[in-house]
Design a protein around this motif. Structure first.
Motif, PDB file in Angstrom:
ATOM      1  N   GLN A 174      11.563 -35.674  44.202  1.00 60.05           N
ATOM      2  CA  GLN A 174      12.168 -34.646  45.047  1.00 60.05           C
ATOM      3  C   GLN A 174      11.524 -34.615  46.432  1.00 60.05           C
ATOM      4  OE1 GLN A 174      12.763 -31.459  41.620  1.00 60.05           O
ATOM      5  NE2 GLN A 174      13.467 -30.717  43.595  1.00 60.05           N
ATOM      6  N   ALA A 175      10.225 -34.831  46.500  1.00 62.99           N
ATOM      7  CA  ALA A 175       9.546 -34.831  47.789  1.00 62.99           C
ATOM      8  C   ALA A 175      10.118 -35.924  48.694  1.00 62.99           C
ATOM      9  CB  ALA A 175       8.041 -35.016  47.604  1.00 62.99           C
ATOM     10  N   ILE A 176      10.330 -37.092  48.141  1.00 61.89           N
ATOM     11  CA  ILE A 176      10.890 -38.196  48.929  1.00 61.89           C
ATOM     12  C   ILE A 176      12.316 -37.875  49.366  1.00 61.89           C
ATOM     13  CG2 ILE A 176      11.621 -40.619  48.833  1.00 61.89           C
ATOM     14  CD1 ILE A 176       9.143 -41.047  46.972  1.00 61.89           C
ATOM     15  N   LEU A 177      13.088 -37.314  48.464  1.00 65.12           N
ATOM     16  CA  LEU A 177      14.478 -36.990  48.748  1.00 65.12           C
ATOM     17  C   LEU A 177      14.611 -35.831  49.743  1.00 65.12           C
ATOM     18  CD1 LEU A 177      17.500 -37.465  47.958  1.00 65.12           C
ATOM     19  CD2 LEU A 177      17.164 -35.701  46.221  1.00 65.12           C
ATOM     20  N   LEU A 178      13.842 -34.771  49.549  1.00 74.45           N
ATOM     21  CA  LEU A 178      14.000 -33.535  50.326  1.00 74.45           C
ATOM     22  C   LEU A 178      13.112 -33.440  51.567  1.00 74.45           C
ATOM     23  CD1 LEU A 178      14.107 -31.055  47.316  1.00 74.45           C
ATOM     24  CD2 LEU A 178      16.057 -31.960  48.609  1.00 74.45           C
ATOM     25  N   LYS A 179      11.994 -34.138  51.558  1.00 75.82           N
ATOM     26  CA  LYS A 179      11.016 -34.074  52.646  1.00 75.82           C
ATOM     27  C   LYS A 179      10.683 -32.620  53.027  1.00 75.82           C
ATOM     28  CE  LYS A 179      12.957 -38.339  54.330  1.00 75.82           C
ATOM     29  NZ  LYS A 179      14.177 -38.246  53.545  1.00 75.82           N
ATOM     30  N   PRO A 180      10.096 -31.884  52.087  1.00 73.21           N
ATOM     31  CA  PRO A 180       9.775 -30.478  52.357  1.00 73.21           C
ATOM     32  C   PRO A 180       8.683 -30.361  53.419  1.00 73.21           C
ATOM     33  CG  PRO A 180       8.689 -31.195  50.363  1.00 73.21           C
ATOM     34  CD  PRO A 180       9.590 -32.324  50.781  1.00 73.21           C
ATOM     35  N   SER A 181       8.542 -29.181  53.956  1.00 70.59           N
ATOM     36  CA  SER A 181       7.491 -28.928  54.942  1.00 70.59           C
ATOM     37  C   SER A 181       6.131 -28.781  54.286  1.00 70.59           C
ATOM     38  CB  SER A 181       7.811 -27.665  55.744  1.00 70.59           C
ATOM     39  OG  SER A 181       9.025 -27.820  56.433  1.00 70.59           O
ATOM     40  N   LEU A 182       6.108 -28.382  52.996  1.00 69.19           N
ATOM     41  CA  LEU A 182       4.863 -28.142  52.288  1.00 69.19           C
ATOM     42  C   LEU A 182       5.106 -28.277  50.787  1.00 69.19           C
ATOM     43  CD1 LEU A 182       2.103 -25.767  53.039  1.00 69.19           C
ATOM     44  CD2 LEU A 182       3.221 -25.321  50.896  1.00 69.19           C
ATOM     45  N   ILE A 183       4.086 -28.711  50.059  1.00 70.83           N
ATOM     46  CA  ILE A 183       4.169 -28.816  48.603  1.00 70.83           C
ATOM     47  C   ILE A 183       3.080 -27.938  47.993  1.00 70.83           C
ATOM     48  CG2 ILE A 183       3.936 -30.348  46.603  1.00 70.83           C
ATOM     49  CD1 ILE A 183       4.964 -32.624  48.495  1.00 70.83           C
ATOM     50  N   LEU A 184       3.480 -27.076  47.085  1.00 71.01           N
ATOM     51  CA  LEU A 184       2.563 -26.214  46.337  1.00 71.01           C
ATOM     52  C   LEU A 184       2.639 -26.697  44.900  1.00 71.01           C
ATOM     53  CD1 LEU A 184       0.787 -23.700  46.827  1.00 71.01           C
ATOM     54  CD2 LEU A 184       2.763 -22.308  46.324  1.00 71.01           C
ATOM     55  N   MET A 185       1.511 -27.198  44.353  1.00 72.39           N
ATOM     56  CA  MET A 185       1.564 -27.914  43.084  1.00 72.39           C
ATOM     57  C   MET A 185       0.411 -27.554  42.156  1.00 72.39           C
ATOM     58  SD  MET A 185       1.770 -32.086  42.591  1.00 72.39           S
ATOM     59  CE  MET A 185       0.797 -32.413  44.022  1.00 72.39           C
ATOM     60  N   ASP A 186       0.736 -27.486  40.871  1.00 66.35           N
ATOM     61  CA  ASP A 186      -0.264 -27.305  39.833  1.00 66.35           C
ATOM     62  C   ASP A 186      -1.004 -28.626  39.620  1.00 66.35           C
ATOM     63  OD1 ASP A 186      -1.738 -26.198  37.763  1.00 66.35           O
ATOM     64  OD2 ASP A 186      -0.097 -26.215  36.319  1.00 66.35           O
ATOM     65  N   VAL A 187      -2.245 -28.555  39.159  1.00 64.48           N
ATOM     66  CA  VAL A 187      -3.004 -29.770  38.870  1.00 64.48           C
ATOM     67  C   VAL A 187      -2.741 -30.230  37.443  1.00 64.48           C
ATOM     68  CG1 VAL A 187      -5.319 -30.726  38.540  1.00 64.48           C
ATOM     69  CG2 VAL A 187      -4.829 -29.342  40.546  1.00 64.48           C
ATOM     70  N   ARG A 188      -2.859 -29.319  36.501  1.00 60.11           N
ATOM     71  CA  ARG A 188      -2.759 -29.685  35.083  1.00 60.11           C
ATOM     72  C   ARG A 188      -1.316 -29.588  34.594  1.00 60.11           C
ATOM     73  NH1 ARG A 188      -8.003 -26.255  33.099  1.00 60.11           N
ATOM     74  NH2 ARG A 188      -9.559 -27.560  34.123  1.00 60.11           N
ATOM     75  N   MET A 189      -0.702 -30.771  34.452  1.00 61.41           N
ATOM     76  CA  MET A 189       0.666 -30.865  33.935  1.00 61.41           C
ATOM     77  C   MET A 189       0.725 -32.047  32.980  1.00 61.41           C
ATOM     78  SD  MET A 189       2.983 -30.284  37.376  1.00 61.41           S
ATOM     79  CE  MET A 189       2.120 -31.488  38.392  1.00 61.41           C
ATOM     80  N   PRO A 190       1.587 -31.968  31.968  1.00 61.49           N
ATOM     81  CA  PRO A 190       1.735 -33.118  31.066  1.00 61.49           C
ATOM     82  C   PRO A 190       2.331 -34.301  31.827  1.00 61.49           C
ATOM     83  CG  PRO A 190       3.351 -31.406  30.557  1.00 61.49           C
ATOM     84  CD  PRO A 190       2.454 -30.857  31.615  1.00 61.49           C
ATOM     85  N   GLY A 191       2.077 -35.495  31.321  1.00 59.04           N
ATOM     86  CA  GLY A 191       2.566 -36.690  32.012  1.00 59.04           C
ATOM     87  C   GLY A 191       1.725 -36.932  33.255  1.00 59.04           C
ATOM     88  N   MET A 192       2.373 -37.097  34.383  1.00 55.94           N
ATOM     89  CA  MET A 192       1.656 -37.304  35.639  1.00 55.94           C
ATOM     90  C   MET A 192       1.110 -35.965  36.130  1.00 55.94           C
ATOM     91  SD  MET A 192       2.958 -38.746  39.360  1.00 55.94           S
ATOM     92  CE  MET A 192       3.996 -39.951  38.627  1.00 55.94           C
ATOM     93  N   ASP A 193      -0.212 -35.848  36.208  1.00 57.60           N
ATOM     94  CA  ASP A 193      -0.799 -34.580  36.652  1.00 57.60           C
ATOM     95  C   ASP A 193      -0.710 -34.456  38.177  1.00 57.60           C
ATOM     96  OD1 ASP A 193      -2.892 -36.088  37.759  1.00 57.60           O
ATOM     97  OD2 ASP A 193      -4.350 -35.480  36.267  1.00 57.60           O
ATOM     98  N   GLY A 194      -1.148 -33.313  38.679  1.00 55.30           N
ATOM     99  CA  GLY A 194      -1.068 -33.046  40.107  1.00 55.30           C
ATOM    100  C   GLY A 194      -1.894 -33.997  40.963  1.00 55.30           C
ATOM    101  N   ILE A 195      -3.055 -34.387  40.469  1.00 55.27           N
ATOM    102  CA  ILE A 195      -3.919 -35.310  41.226  1.00 55.27           C
ATOM    103  C   ILE A 195      -3.209 -36.650  41.412  1.00 55.27           C
ATOM    104  CG2 ILE A 195      -6.132 -36.521  41.267  1.00 55.27           C
ATOM    105  CD1 ILE A 195      -6.497 -33.494  41.559  1.00 55.27           C
TER     106      ILE A 195
END
Length: 163
Positions: free
Chosen positions: A54-75
């Motif tokens: 979505q970041a590539i598609l939408l090119k937001p001004s800012l991303i607010l993201m959790d670190v701990r997520m299943p699969g690919m984590d925030g880091i």
């Protein structure tokens, strides 16, 4: 009593002001409500993989993201974002219960510009988002931050509860 919270003319430039990436629907709902206090356009993703796309598609001004997520984590997601030429300059703020110093430093090393621990205060999140959005805009697009106040009481009524 009101306190000034810096934020500018939302919606200038990209179609999405803030991309929220978190695997918790409850946290996403609360964050969406917060961003609506500033009339920010928000998109959401429930995983790091989807957030990266979505970041590539939408090119937001800012991303607010959790670190701990299943699969690919925030880091890992942040590292991918910072390696991609289309989105590498988008500021990433981690908003997470991962408050260990080592994890915070790892987030900064991956390219995050800020880190907010859960549980958080609405005013703090809005202030940090505002500061980083303001930094991404040119001086011609900024407005007087003192005109963008939020009621302290209204802000204090919303708190994120980490399960």
């Amino acid at each position: 009593m009101t306190e000034a919270v810096p934020l500018l003319n939302p919606g200038q430039g990209s179609e999405t002001d803030v991309l929220l990436i978190d695997d918790s629907v409850a946290d996403l709902r609360l964050l969406m409500d917060m961003m609506s206090l500033r009339d920010l356009r928000v998109s959401v993703a429930l995983s790091g993989e989807r957030g990266f796309q979505q970041a590539i598609l939408l090119k937001p001004s800012l991303i607010l993201m959790d670190v701990r997520m299943p699969g690919m984590d925030g880091i890992a997601t942040c590292r991918l974002l910072k390696a991609h030429p289309v989105v590498r300059t988008i500021p990433v703020i981690f908003l997470t219960a991962a408050n260990d110093l080592t994890e915070r430093l790892e987030g900064f090393a991956a390219g995050a510009v800020d880190y907010i621990g859960k549980p958080f205060e609405v005013q703090e999140v809005l202030a940090r988002v505002g500061v980083h959005l303001q930094r991404t805009m040119t001086p011609f697009e900024s407005s007087d931050p003192s005109q963008l106040a939020v009621s302290s009481k209204a802000s204090m009524d919303m708190r994120l509860v980490v399960a």
